[in-house]
Design a protein around this motif. Structure first.
Motif, PDB file in Angstrom:
ATOM      1  N   PRO A  69       0.829  -1.211   0.000  1.00 50.59           N
ATOM      2  CA  PRO A  69       0.000   0.000   0.000  1.00 50.59           C
ATOM      3  C   PRO A  69       0.863   1.260   0.000  1.00 50.59           C
ATOM      4  CG  PRO A  69      -0.893  -1.604   1.534  1.00 50.59           C
ATOM      5  CD  PRO A  69       0.423  -2.157   1.066  1.00 50.59           C
ATOM      6  N   GLY A  70       0.444   2.238  -0.812  1.00 51.16           N
ATOM      7  CA  GLY A  70       1.210   3.472  -0.964  1.00 51.16           C
ATOM      8  C   GLY A  70       2.082   3.477  -2.201  1.00 51.16           C
ATOM      9  N   ILE A 185       0.310  10.849  -3.356  1.00 46.06           N
ATOM     10  CA  ILE A 185      -0.319  11.301  -2.111  1.00 46.06           C
ATOM     11  C   ILE A 185      -1.625  10.536  -1.876  1.00 46.06           C
ATOM     12  CG2 ILE A 185      -1.467  13.257  -0.979  1.00 46.06           C
ATOM     13  CD1 ILE A 185       0.633  15.061  -2.413  1.00 46.06           C
ATOM     14  N   LEU A 186      -2.412  10.369  -2.944  1.00 48.68           N
ATOM     15  CA  LEU A 186      -3.676   9.624  -2.853  1.00 48.68           C
ATOM     16  C   LEU A 186      -3.416   8.186  -2.402  1.00 48.68           C
ATOM     17  CD1 LEU A 186      -6.782   9.813  -3.533  1.00 48.68           C
ATOM     18  CD2 LEU A 186      -6.192   8.870  -5.776  1.00 48.68           C
ATOM     19  N   ALA A 187      -2.364   7.564  -2.968  1.00 52.86           N
ATOM     20  CA  ALA A 187      -2.033   6.183  -2.614  1.00 52.86           C
ATOM     21  C   ALA A 187      -1.584   6.064  -1.161  1.00 52.86           C
ATOM     22  CB  ALA A 187      -0.941   5.661  -3.549  1.00 52.86           C
ATOM     23  N   VAL A 188      -0.740   6.984  -0.724  1.00 54.07           N
ATOM     24  CA  VAL A 188      -0.210   6.929   0.641  1.00 54.07           C
ATOM     25  C   VAL A 188      -1.300   7.213   1.664  1.00 54.07           C
ATOM     26  CG1 VAL A 188       1.364   8.056   2.271  1.00 54.07           C
ATOM     27  CG2 VAL A 188       2.161   7.481  -0.030  1.00 54.07           C
ATOM     28  N   GLU A 189      -2.080   8.275   1.445  1.00 51.34           N
ATOM     29  CA  GLU A 189      -3.104   8.667   2.424  1.00 51.34           C
ATOM     30  C   GLU A 189      -4.203   7.621   2.568  1.00 51.34           C
ATOM     31  OE1 GLU A 189      -4.515  12.501   1.232  1.00 51.34           O
ATOM     32  OE2 GLU A 189      -2.873  13.574   2.238  1.00 51.34           O
ATOM     33  N   ASN A 190      -4.483   6.888   1.496  1.00 48.35           N
ATOM     34  CA  ASN A 190      -5.576   5.906   1.532  1.00 48.35           C
ATOM     35  C   ASN A 190      -5.091   4.458   1.507  1.00 48.35           C
ATOM     36  OD1 ASN A 190      -8.169   7.668   1.169  1.00 48.35           O
ATOM     37  ND2 ASN A 190      -6.718   8.464  -0.338  1.00 48.35           N
ATOM     38  N   GLU A 191      -3.765   4.273   1.622  1.00 50.72           N
ATOM     39  CA  GLU A 191      -3.161   2.939   1.638  1.00 50.72           C
ATOM     40  C   GLU A 191      -3.601   2.112   0.427  1.00 50.72           C
ATOM     41  OE1 GLU A 191      -3.990   1.282   5.526  1.00 50.72           O
ATOM     42  OE2 GLU A 191      -2.252   2.324   6.373  1.00 50.72           O
ATOM     43  N   LEU A 192      -3.394   2.685  -0.746  1.00 50.44           N
ATOM     44  CA  LEU A 192      -3.767   2.045  -2.002  1.00 50.44           C
ATOM     45  C   LEU A 192      -2.527   1.614  -2.775  1.00 50.44           C
ATOM     46  CD1 LEU A 192      -6.358   4.709  -3.186  1.00 50.44           C
ATOM     47  CD2 LEU A 192      -6.924   2.460  -2.236  1.00 50.44           C
TER      48      LEU A 192
END
Length: 301
Positions: A69-70, A185-192
């Protein structure tokens, strides 16, 4: 100095002293702590353990590890080499593990996209009923909607240049860099985990693509955690998924996993039949024969 100046200096000094007093006892979530304290916090939360998802292909997984994730994972390759196909094949593997995947297939109509799943059991994944290209705000809203409704963990974007309108861009390299940072940022903040298809420049030959082959490559490569290239080996009937970059497994760069086309999907060649494995075994056997012959010569002497 006049009175106004004196009052200004006194007020500034007082504000600075108050700020220092506040910061000296600051205890917010972003306070500065020691490496020892941070290490303990990470241990308590279990964050030091590598968490992520298995891509579903054993030999490729041995090269790139878990899908953490991230991470931003860019998939590139020349036109028609299987970029979309490998992501569809991976979607099926992830669905088998119960990992929710969100798809943005900008290049195909829903009917065209779903035809790619013919002759296989349709996996469970999610997608918008219609796509809105060149609109990052719309894309972000759909991602957040899917997280809230379906607890999405992995996103497939096919492809990058449908999120950003290069025709309206004054500096495409800078705009792509900004886009990649927003996705990160979207990936890190939402663990994607975000998979991103990126097209290559027009090839001059049919050699394996490298990082310089990617359109607007500098920022894409810089912001990606992993870069994979899909390339069909001429005359072999096999495709290679080549590791061009991996922040976590740098030693895997340049290595690859071989696949073959099975209907509309790419299936991984069994480990013991992989070209790299066969080559290593052949070289090992030759070295063994060389050493054996050397020992025989020594006995004669």
């Amino acid at each position: 100095m006049n009175n106004d100046t004196n009052e200004y200096l006194i007020r500034s000094l007082k504000e600075e002293m108050e700020k220092e007093e506040f910061l000296s006892s600051y205890d917010g979530k972003d306070k500065v702590i020691s490496s020892y304290d941070m290490n303990e916090e990470l241990k308590k939360s279990g964050a030091l353990e590598v968490k992520g998802y298995n891509c579903g292909f054993p030999y490729l997984s041995s090269k790139i590890g878990k899908l953490e994730p991230g991470n931003i994972i860019t998939v590139t390759g020349y036109s028609g080499q299987g970029k979309t196909t490998i992501l569809i094949s991976m979607t099926i593997k992830l669905a088998e593990q119960g990992i929710p995947v969100l798809w943005f297939s900008y290049e195909n109509t829903p009917a065209q996209f779903f035809r790619k799943f013919q002759n296989v059991d349709l996996p469970l994944f999610y997608l918008p009923m219609s796509n809105k290209p060149y609109d990052l705000s719309w894309f972000t809203d759909r991602v957040k909607e899917a997280i809230l409704k379906y607890d999405i963990k992995v996103i497939m974007i096919d492809h990058l240049h449908y999120i950003l309108d290069l025709f309206q861009s004054k500096n495409s390299s800078i705009d792509i860099g900004n886009l990649l940072r927003n996705l990160k940022i979207l990936a890190v903040e939402n663990e994607l985990v975000i998979f991103l298809v990126a097209h290559t420049k027009q090839p001059k030959d049919f050699n394996d693509p490298d990082m310089g082959s990617i359109r607007d490559s500098s920022f894409i490569v810089q912001e990606s955690d992993k870069v994979l290239a899909v390339h069909r080996s001429k005359g072999s009937g096999r495709s290679k998924v080549i590791v061009l970059k991996d922040r976590d497994f740098g030693s895997s760069m340049g290595q690859y996993s071989e696949f073959f086309l099975n209907g509309n999907l790419l299936e991984e060649v069994e480990t013991y039949k992989q070209g790299e494995v066969c080559k290593a075994a052949s070289e090992s056997r030759k070295e063994g024969e060389r050493l054996r012959d050397l020992e025989a010569v020594k006995e004669i002497i």
